[in-house]
Design an enzyme around this catalytic site. Structure first.
Site, PDB file in Angstrom:
ATOM      1  CB  CYS B 224      -0.909   0.022   1.219  1.00  0.00           C
ATOM      2  SG  CYS B 224      -2.162  -1.268   1.187  1.00  0.00           S
ATOM      3  CB  CYS B 419      12.691   4.798 -10.539  1.00  0.00           C
ATOM      4  SG  CYS B 419      13.703   3.722  -9.531  1.00  0.00           S
TER       5      CYS B 419
END
Lengths: 110, 466
Positions: B224, B419
């Site tokens: 999550c 990233c």
């Protein structure tokens, strides 16, 4: 009548859920006209559908998120008309017109 | 007073018989507070005083005090389950609060179990709350789970999920399992009613492994924290979990049928996986909820099947190895040192003016990029980049087409790739080289080690890293 159809196809719907839709253009439901027989003349089964989806429908090159060693990868459930494919013969299930095939990846978050 | 397992109502005659005065606690009067407090659920057909007393005499273990565990425990406590154990080793963080609604802003930093029990005490002080402020492990799992009648899996990782299921099989505990991420949720009742390990009586309920034989490869899993999750989605699953647990305990669905007059379907239900899909682009529709028919116990199941060798002792001593089972080798890219640079070194070189005209690709999702990026970065989400790379390979376009139009004409300008945490960027470097964009080593393509997380740590502490 429409034109003669050279290759008979089976109309089905294919659904993706649990994040798999990401591999298929972020679209959860696809209407698919599946060739009724594979290249060897065998009636279309789930194994054939999976390779068909990889070749024709998958937009994302990360096929390994969907198949592994030419089988559906661990962590993905296959539901045939809302029933676990193990109740229907798994990869050997013969696709019927208007079947709904759902691929759903198992979730772990919480 | 500590309640004993002898209190379980089912051992005392049929559900419909007149209360047996010796049935410890199951036929007692409700006191005034209980009577008022539980009146609105007791008058629901099928519940009654008997169902309420069963709840009061039940012990539920909630594993995980997060997005599932918060709403689940609130309804379990509100309904009056007598003993509620909560296990979680984490502390409350501000990013939990949009979904973990049993915590509070002023309790940030507190152990989640303590924070949640504070909330539950305010809701209903009658149950006995037992905090376990640490994570469930193969070593402590059996001792804890053995103290309870029903287990709720509200965890967030597959290794713990398989551990919980295995212990529930061996200790014969019903398990209500849910999971959720991003915009999807799943719920399934397992091991209910529990059957002895190895028993293959028709109609035996499946365990977690029967339904989910192998975990997905770690590369396909996100948490999550990485992928995000909508509060109401995980909340819905937690609430549904509580609903199932209350039903099982109040109606004793985890017990063998108690009377020949019990309807045969009483606890031989079809194992069902409920999935919830929440679409941010459309209103609720016919496929928002789906109930999927699952198989029963598998003959060859590793945990509950015919020849299972799983034991409590084995689990305690590391067999099976849950962490290894859930961490198949991932494809790892091994870039040489000259193709990598730390965030600090990149920043310093840029400040010194050593990187004029370089290209900085940021491969995070556009939602992440929208909160902030390094000056001059261009966003090409990793998935899109891979798709473009595949298209170029297939259709034979120019390698430079993979770059955004404004950058594609920059000849041999060095390319830096960043990233979120430094994994996708390495794969991107590898991909760009594979396309020949490095011009046989003449053009530099460099990975920024550790991604934007490292940038925040090494360069800009105020960076809004998500």
């Amino acid at each position: 009548m429409s034109d003669t159809i050279e290759v008979a196809t089976i109309p089905i719907t294919v659904d993706f859920s649990g994040g798999l839709e990401m591999l298929f253009d972020n679209q959860r439901r696809h209407s698919v006209s599946l060739p009724a027989v594979d290249s060897g003349g065998k009636p279309a089964d789930i194994a054939f559908l999976i390779s068909h989806l990889c070749e024709k429908l998958m937009k994302d090159p990360r096929a390994e998120l969907f198949v592994l060693d030419s089988h559906i990868r661990p962590g993905i459930l296959v539901l045939i008309n809302d029933a676990d494919w193990e109740l229907e013969g798994e990869e050997d299930y013969k696709i019927q017109p208007r079947d709904n095939i759902l691929f759903v990846s198992t979730l772990h978050g919480g | 007073m500590e309640e004993d397992t002898g209190d379980r109502p089912s051992t005392n005659g049929t559900a419909s018989t007149v209360a047996n005065p010796t049935a410890n606690g199951c036929s007692r009067r409700l006191d005034d507070d209980e009577f008022e407090r539980y009146s609105r659920q007791m008058i629901v057909p099928g519940m009654g005083k008997e169902g309420q007393l069963r709840l009061i005499n039940s012990r539920v273990l909630i594993i995980g005090a997060g997005g599932l565990g918060c709403p689940a425990s609130m309804y379990i406590a509100g309904a009056g389950v007598g003993t509620i154990g909560i296990i979680d080793g984490d502390v409350v963080e501000i990013s939990n609060l949009h979904r973990q609604i049993g915590h509070a802003t002023f309790r940030i930093g507190l152990k989640k179990v303590d924070s949640l029990i504070q909330h539950l005490m305010g809701l209903n002080h009658l149950p006995k709350y037992i905090p376990y402020p640490f994570h469930l492990t193969p070593q402590n799992a059996a001792d804890i789970i053995s103290q309870y009648d029903l287990v709720m899996d509200c965890t967030d990782n597959p290794a713990t999920r398989y551990l919980i299921s295995d212990i529930c099989v061996l200790l014969r505990k019903p398990l209500v399992s849910a999971a959720s991420i991003q915009k999807s949720g799943q719920l399934i009742v397992l091991n209910c009613p529990p059957a002895p390990q190895g028993s293959l009586t028709p109609g035996c309920a499946p365990c977690y492994r029967c339904c989910f034989k192998k975990p997905p490869p770690p590369s396909s899993m996100v948490s999550c924290g990485e992928a995000g999750v909508m509060g109401p989605v995980v909340g819905m699953m937690g609430v549904a979990q509580a609903g199932e647990a209350i039903k099982i305990l109040a109606s004793a669905l985890h017990m063998p049928p108690q009377s020949p007059t019990d309807p045969p379907e009483r606890n031989l239900h079809q194992p069902t996986l409920l999935i919830y899909t929440y679409d941010l682009e459309s209103a609720v529709g016919p496929y928002s909820f789906r109930a999927l028919k699952m198989g029963g116990r598998k003959k060859n199941c590793f945990a509950c099947g015919e020849n299972s060798t799983l034991t409590l002792e084995g689990i305690k001593t590391g067999n099976p190895d849950y962490v290894q089972f859930c961490s198949a080798p991932t494809s790892n890219v091994n870039l040489p040192p000259e193709e990598r640079i730390t965030a600090a070194a990149y920043h310093a070189a840029k400040e010194r003016g050593e990187l004029p005209g370089h290209i900085l690709l940021d491969t995070r999702e556009k939602e992440h990029f929208s909160f902030g990026s390094i000056e001059g970065a261009v966003n090409v989400p990793f998935g899109k980049l891979l798709m473009k790379a595949a298209a170029i390979k297939r259709d034979g376009g120019a390698a430079s087409e993979i770059l955004p139009p404004a950058e594609s004409g920059k000849g041999d300008a060095p390319i830096f790739v960043v990233c979120r945490r430094g994994v996708d960027s390495q794969e991107t470097v590898e991909k760009l080289k594979e396309l020949g964009l490095d011009d046989q080593g003449k053009r530099k393509i460099v990975d920024i080690i550790g991604g934007m997380r490292a940038w925040k740590e090494e360069v800009d502490p105020s960076f809004p890293f998500i």
